[in-house]
Write a protein that holds these residues in place. Structure first.
Motif, mmCIF file in Angstrom:
data_model
loop_
_atom_site.group_PDB
_atom_site.id
_atom_site.type_symbol
_atom_site.label_atom_id
_atom_site.label_comp_id
_atom_site.label_asym_id
_atom_site.label_seq_id
_atom_site.Cartn_x
_atom_site.Cartn_y
_atom_site.Cartn_z
ATOM 1 N N LYS A 1 -12.409 -14.348 1.870
ATOM 2 C CA LYS A 1 -11.102 -14.773 2.393
ATOM 3 C C LYS A 1 -11.227 -15.769 3.541
ATOM 4 C CE LYS A 1 -8.516 -10.887 0.720
ATOM 5 N NZ LYS A 1 -9.109 -9.543 0.801
ATOM 6 N N GLY B 1 -7.401 -2.210 -1.869
ATOM 7 C CA GLY B 1 -7.524 -2.400 -0.417
ATOM 8 C C GLY B 1 -8.009 -3.789 -0.061
ATOM 9 N N HIS B 2 -8.187 -4.649 -1.064
ATOM 10 C CA HIS B 2 -8.724 -5.987 -0.790
ATOM 11 C C HIS B 2 -7.854 -7.086 -1.381
ATOM 12 C CE1 HIS B 2 -12.312 -4.322 1.026
ATOM 13 N NE2 HIS B 2 -12.376 -3.476 0.016
ATOM 14 N N ALA B 3 -6.561 -6.832 -1.434
ATOM 15 C CA ALA B 3 -5.664 -7.864 -1.956
ATOM 16 C C ALA B 3 -5.718 -9.102 -1.052
ATOM 17 C CB ALA B 3 -4.231 -7.325 -2.010
ATOM 18 N N THR C 1 7.023 -6.443 8.812
ATOM 19 C CA THR C 1 6.001 -5.678 9.534
ATOM 20 C C THR C 1 5.149 -6.619 10.381
ATOM 21 O OG1 THR C 1 5.920 -4.005 7.812
ATOM 22 C CG2 THR C 1 3.996 -4.161 9.251
ATOM 23 N N GLY D 1 -4.711 -9.927 4.181
ATOM 24 C CA GLY D 1 -3.813 -9.155 3.310
ATOM 25 C C GLY D 1 -2.364 -9.595 3.444
ATOM 26 N N GLY D 2 -1.486 -8.803 2.825
ATOM 27 C CA GLY D 2 -0.078 -9.157 2.787
ATOM 28 C C GLY D 2 0.549 -9.270 4.167
ATOM 29 N N VAL D 3 0.294 -8.295 5.012
ATOM 30 C CA VAL D 3 0.835 -8.337 6.369
ATOM 31 C C VAL D 3 0.003 -9.294 7.228
ATOM 32 C CG1 VAL D 3 1.332 -6.973 8.431
ATOM 33 C CG2 VAL D 3 1.702 -5.969 6.171
ATOM 34 N N PRO E 1 0.809 -1.224 0.000
ATOM 35 C CA PRO E 1 0.000 0.000 0.000
ATOM 36 C C PRO E 1 0.843 1.275 0.000
ATOM 37 C CG PRO E 1 -0.971 -1.610 1.493
ATOM 38 C CD PRO E 1 0.343 -2.187 1.039
ATOM 39 N N ARG F 1 8.640 -0.199 14.163
ATOM 40 C CA ARG F 1 9.431 -1.104 13.331
ATOM 41 C C ARG F 1 10.814 -1.307 13.952
ATOM 42 N NH1 ARG F 1 8.188 -2.124 8.385
ATOM 43 N NH2 ARG F 1 9.367 -3.960 9.007
ATOM 44 N N VAL G 1 -6.122 -2.146 9.160
ATOM 45 C CA VAL G 1 -7.206 -1.538 8.373
ATOM 46 C C VAL G 1 -7.430 -0.073 8.780
ATOM 47 C CG1 VAL G 1 -9.651 -1.666 7.761
ATOM 48 C CG2 VAL G 1 -8.348 -3.770 8.088
ATOM 49 N N LYS H 1 0.289 5.001 -1.818
ATOM 50 C CA LYS H 1 0.166 6.126 -0.874
ATOM 51 C C LYS H 1 1.240 7.181 -1.177
ATOM 52 C CE LYS H 1 -1.980 3.452 2.857
ATOM 53 N NZ LYS H 1 -1.853 2.881 4.222
ATOM 54 N N SER I 1 -15.723 -9.485 8.204
ATOM 55 C CA SER I 1 -15.690 -8.032 8.401
ATOM 56 C C SER I 1 -17.039 -7.427 8.054
ATOM 57 C CB SER I 1 -14.581 -7.420 7.539
ATOM 58 O OG SER I 1 -14.782 -7.746 6.185
ATOM 59 N N GLY J 1 -12.851 -10.105 4.709
ATOM 60 C CA GLY J 1 -14.063 -10.259 3.924
ATOM 61 C C GLY J 1 -14.414 -11.724 3.715
ATOM 62 N N VAL K 1 -13.301 0.863 11.298
ATOM 63 C CA VAL K 1 -13.200 -0.580 11.586
ATOM 64 C C VAL K 1 -12.452 -0.763 12.911
ATOM 65 C CG1 VAL K 1 -12.295 -2.787 10.788
ATOM 66 C CG2 VAL K 1 -13.245 -1.160 9.143
ATOM 67 N N ALA L 1 -0.747 -0.581 12.325
ATOM 68 C CA ALA L 1 0.181 -0.296 11.223
ATOM 69 C C ALA L 1 -0.502 0.545 10.166
ATOM 70 C CB ALA L 1 0.673 -1.600 10.594
HETATM 71 N N1 LIG Z 1 3.969 1.047 9.348
HETATM 72 C C1 LIG Z 1 4.526 0.169 8.556
HETATM 73 O O1 LIG Z 1 5.733 -0.039 8.606
HETATM 74 C C2 LIG Z 1 3.662 -0.609 7.604
HETATM 75 C C3 LIG Z 1 4.233 -1.638 6.855
HETATM 76 C C4 LIG Z 1 3.406 -2.396 6.018
HETATM 77 C C5 LIG Z 1 2.052 -2.085 5.926
HETATM 78 N N2 LIG Z 1 1.541 -1.040 6.632
HETATM 79 C C6 LIG Z 1 0.124 -0.688 6.508
HETATM 80 O O2 LIG Z 1 -0.641 -1.787 7.015
HETATM 81 C C7 LIG Z 1 -1.843 -1.894 6.258
HETATM 82 C C8 LIG Z 1 -1.982 -3.310 5.704
HETATM 83 O O3 LIG Z 1 -0.940 -3.556 4.769
HETATM 84 P P1 LIG Z 1 -1.028 -4.818 3.817
HETATM 85 O O4 LIG Z 1 0.198 -4.827 3.004
HETATM 86 O O5 LIG Z 1 -1.414 -6.014 4.566
HETATM 87 O O6 LIG Z 1 -2.271 -4.385 2.890
HETATM 88 P P2 LIG Z 1 -3.181 -5.294 1.953
HETATM 89 O O7 LIG Z 1 -2.399 -6.461 1.473
HETATM 90 O O8 LIG Z 1 -3.815 -4.365 1.001
HETATM 91 O O9 LIG Z 1 -4.270 -5.885 2.922
HETATM 92 C C9 LIG Z 1 -5.208 -5.080 3.529
HETATM 93 C C10 LIG Z 1 -6.338 -5.989 3.969
HETATM 94 O O10 LIG Z 1 -7.288 -5.174 4.658
HETATM 95 C C11 LIG Z 1 -8.518 -5.793 4.506
HETATM 96 N N3 LIG Z 1 -9.619 -4.868 4.676
HETATM 97 C C12 LIG Z 1 -9.938 -3.817 3.893
HETATM 98 N N4 LIG Z 1 -11.044 -3.234 4.381
HETATM 99 C C13 LIG Z 1 -11.416 -3.952 5.484
HETATM 100 C C14 LIG Z 1 -12.457 -3.861 6.433
HETATM 101 N N5 LIG Z 1 -13.380 -2.910 6.341
HETATM 102 N N6 LIG Z 1 -12.502 -4.744 7.452
HETATM 103 C C15 LIG Z 1 -11.576 -5.712 7.571
HETATM 104 N N7 LIG Z 1 -10.575 -5.864 6.692
HETATM 105 C C16 LIG Z 1 -10.492 -4.986 5.674
HETATM 106 C C17 LIG Z 1 -8.519 -6.400 3.121
HETATM 107 O O11 LIG Z 1 -9.185 -7.621 3.195
HETATM 108 P P3 LIG Z 1 -10.694 -7.846 2.734
HETATM 109 O O12 LIG Z 1 -10.693 -7.891 1.226
HETATM 110 O O13 LIG Z 1 -10.996 -9.133 3.373
HETATM 111 O O14 LIG Z 1 -11.506 -6.714 3.242
HETATM 112 C C18 LIG Z 1 -7.055 -6.635 2.806
HETATM 113 O O15 LIG Z 1 -6.762 -8.028 2.747
HETATM 114 C C19 LIG Z 1 -1.795 -0.805 5.195
HETATM 115 O O16 LIG Z 1 -2.491 0.335 5.665
HETATM 116 C C20 LIG Z 1 -0.319 -0.504 5.065
HETATM 117 O O17 LIG Z 1 -0.063 0.797 4.591
HETATM 118 C C21 LIG Z 1 2.317 -0.304 7.457
#
Ligand SMILES: NC(=O)c1ccc[n+]([C@@H]2O[C@H](COP(=O)([O-])OP(=O)(O)OC[C@H]3O[C@@H](n4cnc5c(N)ncnc54)[C@H](OP(=O)(O)O)[C@@H]3O)[C@@H](O)[C@H]2O)c1
Length: 303
Positions: free
Chosen positions: A177, A291-293, A129, A152-154, A42, A251, A214, A46, A191, A174, A218, A235
């Motif tokens: 998943k 946002g739904h990977a 992460t 998601g990825g994390v 993401p 981190r 998220v 961003k 969710s 969702g 939520v 995160a």
């Molecule tokens: N601070 C850091 O160092 C750091 C590092 C990595 C990531 N992050 C942040 O952490 C977040 C997640 O990263 P990611 O890479 O895992 O992103 P991602 O792969 O896009 O996964 C996000 C997940 O959120 C779920 N989601 C979206 N809307 C939702 C809802 N209303 N309720 C429940 N689940 C919901 C989605 O699943 P569904 O399709 O099932 O809704 C999706 O699988 C992002 O905001 C990213 O920027 C921060």
């Protein structure tokens, strides 16, 4: 020349494009690599939207994590040589969605041969992460971790780390998943509206830790489920976490090496389930930007 995927202006995806540049040469404490795979996160879109500032010079290469083979080492480097297989964070301004890029050597680790380049490319940002998110506050075996964004990825990685530590993981995602989340050993919670009630049904006494991937409403809707708000780690939405009495994810530098070992021993799977060619990097970013990977999205340069 060498291909790299960039955005040429802040805003929507319309200015993203694949361009040519000279093969980058490593500076002080940098490694030049031939990229074999790069993770999409993401943070990539961003940054493009300017949500993380607008100080990057344009065109701005995209992609923060990569794995590949070292082709040149900068000065001040110890422990890496040409031909090594490595993974790491991409040096500022370089971009992982590329045929060649630079890694910051301080963030690079040797890629174990048991880990594919594709899986390795998911480690520097996403898996590391997940490691930090599940270690910032250490639970005891049997305690309950509520994970928002578990598919998601994390999230998929965090859920598996929770299983390794024998936590009870409640994974919110969702409906599509369910199988993916349950495959990690987590209890699936759908969710959407009423999510807090569904958590209460399986955890009537509440949860011991919330890891939020998220944010926003939520996170707010489930915050009461943890007795001590300091046990909320986000995160995704540091402002909401702090407003609720919780914390921003911190981190650490050791996370990348630690989670690499856990993956090497086969205890967890990076779920690099969706792969795109570098020529289709725009589709890869769009898939994450929904946002739904599901699991990790990875870009692989043409062989
Ligand atoms: N601070 C850091 O160092 C750091 C590092 C990595 C990531 N992050 C942040 O952490 C977040 C997640 O990263 P990611 O890479 O895992 O992103 P991602 O792969 O896009 O996964 C996000 C997940 O959120 C779920 N989601 C979206 N809307 C939702 C809802 N209303 N309720 C429940 N689940 C919901 C989605 O699943 P569904 O399709 O099932 O809704 C999706 O699988 C992002 O905001 C990213 O920027 C921060």
């Amino acid at each position: 020349m060498s291909k790299v995927y960039v955005f040429t202006d802040y805003g929507g995806p319309g200015t993203q494009q694949l361009i040519d540049r000279p093969v980058p040469e490593p500076g002080h404490e940098e490694l030049a690599i031939e990229v074999r795979a790069a993770g999409v996160n993401p943070v990539d879109w961003k940054m493009r939207e300017g949500r993380l500032g607008r100080e990057w010079s344009l065109p701005a290469p995209m992609g923060r994590e990569a794995a590949g083979v070292v082709i040149a080492v900068g000065d001040g480097i110890e422990g890496f040589a040409v031909g090594d297989e490595v993974l790491g964070l991409v040096a500022p301004g370089q971009g992982g969605l590329a045929e060649h890029t630079l890694l910051s050597a301080s963030t690079a680790v040797a890629k174990p041969e048991e880990i594919s380049f594709i899986d390795a490319a998911t480690i520097p940002v996403a898996a590391a992460t997940a490691y930090d998110a599940t270690h910032q506050i250490e639970l005891e075996p049997g305690q309950t971790l509520l994970l928002l964004g578990a598919g998601g990825g994390v999230g998929l990685m965090a859920a598996q780390i929770g299983r390794v530590h024998e936590f009870t993981v409640l994974g919110v995602a969702g409906a599509a998943k369910r199988g993916l989340v349950e495959s990690t050993g987590a209890v699936f919670i759908e969710s959407g509206s009423g999510v807090a009630d569904r958590v209460r049904e399986v955890a009537p006494k509440g949860v011991d830790l919330i890891v939020d991937l998220v944010g926003g409403d939520v996170l707010r809707s489930v915050a009461d489920l943890v007795a001590d708000p300091a046990r909320i780690i986000s995160a995704a939405d540091p402002d909401a976490a702090v407003e609720l009495g919780g914390r921003t994810l911190a981190r650490t530098s050791e996370a990348m090496g630690k989670i690499t070992e856990v993956i090497q021993y086969g205890l967890v799977d990076p779920h690099a389930d969706t792969q795109y060619d570098l020529n289709d990097a725009g589709q890869a970013i769009a898939a994450v930007e929904t946002g739904h990977a599901a699991g990790k999205v990875v870009v692989v340069p043409e062989g």
